[in-house]
Design an enzyme around this catalytic site. Structure first.
Site, PDB file in Angstrom:
ATOM      1  N   TYR A  96       0.854  -1.194   0.000  1.00  0.00           N
ATOM      2  CA  TYR A  96       0.000   0.000   0.000  1.00  0.00           C
ATOM      3  C   TYR A  96       0.896   1.253   0.000  1.00  0.00           C
ATOM      4  O   TYR A  96       0.729   2.149  -0.844  1.00  0.00           O
ATOM      5  CB  TYR A  96      -0.895  -0.018   1.240  1.00  0.00           C
ATOM      6  CG  TYR A  96      -1.894   1.118   1.346  1.00  0.00           C
ATOM      7  CD1 TYR A  96      -1.493   2.404   1.706  1.00  0.00           C
ATOM      8  CD2 TYR A  96      -3.249   0.906   1.105  1.00  0.00           C
ATOM      9  CE1 TYR A  96      -2.394   3.442   1.809  1.00  0.00           C
ATOM     10  CE2 TYR A  96      -4.159   1.944   1.202  1.00  0.00           C
ATOM     11  CZ  TYR A  96      -3.733   3.208   1.567  1.00  0.00           C
ATOM     12  OH  TYR A  96      -4.641   4.241   1.674  1.00  0.00           O
ATOM     13  N   CYS A  97       1.834   1.312   0.949  1.00  0.00           N
ATOM     14  CA  CYS A  97       2.707   2.484   1.047  1.00  0.00           C
ATOM     15  C   CYS A  97       3.657   2.595  -0.141  1.00  0.00           C
ATOM     16  O   CYS A  97       3.979   3.700  -0.580  1.00  0.00           O
ATOM     17  CB  CYS A  97       3.485   2.441   2.353  1.00  0.00           C
ATOM     18  SG  CYS A  97       2.459   2.658   3.835  1.00  0.00           S
ATOM     19  N   VAL A  98       4.110   1.461  -0.665  1.00  0.00           N
ATOM     20  CA  VAL A  98       4.966   1.500  -1.845  1.00  0.00           C
ATOM     21  C   VAL A  98       4.224   2.165  -2.996  1.00  0.00           C
ATOM     22  O   VAL A  98       4.771   3.057  -3.675  1.00  0.00           O
ATOM     23  CB  VAL A  98       5.441   0.090  -2.242  1.00  0.00           C
ATOM     24  CG1 VAL A  98       6.120   0.122  -3.607  1.00  0.00           C
ATOM     25  CG2 VAL A  98       6.410  -0.473  -1.201  1.00  0.00           C
ATOM     26  N   HIS A 101       3.821   6.061  -2.318  1.00  0.00           N
ATOM     27  CA  HIS A 101       5.027   6.895  -2.301  1.00  0.00           C
ATOM     28  C   HIS A 101       5.858   6.767  -3.569  1.00  0.00           C
ATOM     29  O   HIS A 101       6.573   7.715  -3.931  1.00  0.00           O
ATOM     30  CB  HIS A 101       5.814   6.622  -1.024  1.00  0.00           C
ATOM     31  CG  HIS A 101       5.040   7.063   0.182  1.00  0.00           C
ATOM     32  ND1 HIS A 101       4.944   8.389   0.542  1.00  0.00           N
ATOM     33  CD2 HIS A 101       4.248   6.367   1.050  1.00  0.00           C
ATOM     34  CE1 HIS A 101       4.155   8.492   1.602  1.00  0.00           C
ATOM     35  NE2 HIS A 101       3.725   7.288   1.921  1.00  0.00           N
TER      36      HIS A 101
END
Length: 348
Positions: A96-98, A101
């Protein structure tokens, strides 16, 4: 287009699992203030922030960490800090964060120049890999290492409370890229609203910098944010998390080498063996969040909820376990000109 993106992201709060986030229209006091600052200075009330809202002081702590490391204007460019955020998220397998960002990196200048930072952030977690001097100087360390600690924290929260992708499963594959680019463009301050370092520190009382994070001292704002956030989260934990559970996590982290335990859960049974039966659900969940959130099961959550049914307690436990692990990692990250602390020498 910007109002459309905000509407889409407002609906994305429904992706949050296991707890009910406070809707922006119902927010008051600290939650309303954090939401307002986030909209003004981050562009959106993103799910990784809103998931903290059942625990207002924990929400304030997470916002301080995110704002004063990643977002505040300082020596280090946003592109460089996004590279660190993406690299840490890859190390923690937080898809999700990959996605978020990496998409943000693609909208910023200088992305290619910061690839060494992304690689460093991905490799620097384990004791076996953190012996080389990092690709930044001591003056930049507070913002870069602070961003790394923030995302070691947020990745653990996201793994528990959010799905693998911010894009709904029903979205066609061809549309995922354009959607993420829209989201990334929304992640910026409003025009005329500079993200001035330290402007949000008043959300939480002053507190000392945690031991082992001396690399933050050259930037008093980052040091203050870390100190205030950790103290607030620890204070919430001390109100109700059993002392035996808190001591157990610190003991386990004292010999933690940064490697994800597994693939079986034998490590968990062994680590929690000293706990009383009544403390096992809380202890198991705390260790899983800190060390391997991929192994959390519905049964782990149900066992915890049987004794602690409120959303606030779940958020406070998760935040304490995640931040305790992130700070421990932060004490072992290599700072320019320094020697990283060996994992076996951890002190709490």
């Amino acid at each position: 287009m910007r109002p459309l993106v905000r509407l889409m992201l407002k609906g994305s709060l429904r992706q949050i699992r296991h707890i009910a986030a406070v809707p922006p229209a119902q927010a008051d006091d600290t939650v309303a203030e954090v939401y307002a600052q986030a909209r003004r200075e981050f562009g959106v009330v993103a799910p990784p922030l809103a998931l903290h809202s059942p625990a207002p002081q924990t929400l304030a702590a997470s916002w301080l960490l995110l704002r004063e490391t990643l977002l505040a204007e300082g020596r280090v460019s946003r592109a460089a800090k996004e590279a660190v955020a993406a690299g840490v998220s890859r190390a923690n397998d937080c898809s999700y964060c990959v996605e978020v960002h990496e998409a943000k990196r693609a909208t910023l200048p200088g992305t290619d120049a910061h690839r060494p930072l992304a690689v460093w952030a991905m490799d620097a977690t384990t004791a076996q890999r953190n012996q080389e001097q990092p690709p930044f100087d001591a003056a930049d360390a507070p913002e870069i290492l602070g961003t790394a600690v923030t995302f070691h924290y947020l990745n653990r929260m996201v793994r528990l409370f959010l799905p693998d992708s911010p894009v709904p499963d029903a979205a066609p594959a061809a549309g995922r890229g354009p959607v993420m680019r829209l989201v990334a463009r929304a992640m910026r301050a409003d025009r005329g609203a500079p993200v001035t370092p330290g402007a949000a520190l008043g959300l939480l009382p002053a507190a000392p910098l945690p031991a082992g994070l001396d690399w933050a001292k050259p930037n008093p704002t980052v040091a203050e944010a870390l100190g205030r956030a950790v103290a607030s989260v620890d204070h919430a934990a001390e109100r109700w998390i059993p002392e035996a559970v808190r001591e157990l996590l610190h003991t386990v982290l004292a010999s933690y080498d940064g490697a994800v335990p597994g693939p079986s859960r034998g490590w968990l049974a062994e680590a929690t063996a000293p706990l009383d039966e009544a403390h096992l659900p809380t202890g198991r969940l705390a260790l899983l969040i800190a060390l391997n959130p991929h192994q959390i099961t519905d049964a782990d959550l149900a066992d915890f909820r049987a004794a602690h049914p409120s959303d606030r307690e779940l958020v406070e436990l998760a935040s304490w376990a995640a931040l305790t692990a992130a700070v421990d990692i932060g004490t072992r990250l290599p700072a320019p000109g320094g020697t990283p602390r060996p994992a076996a020498a951890a002190a709490h």
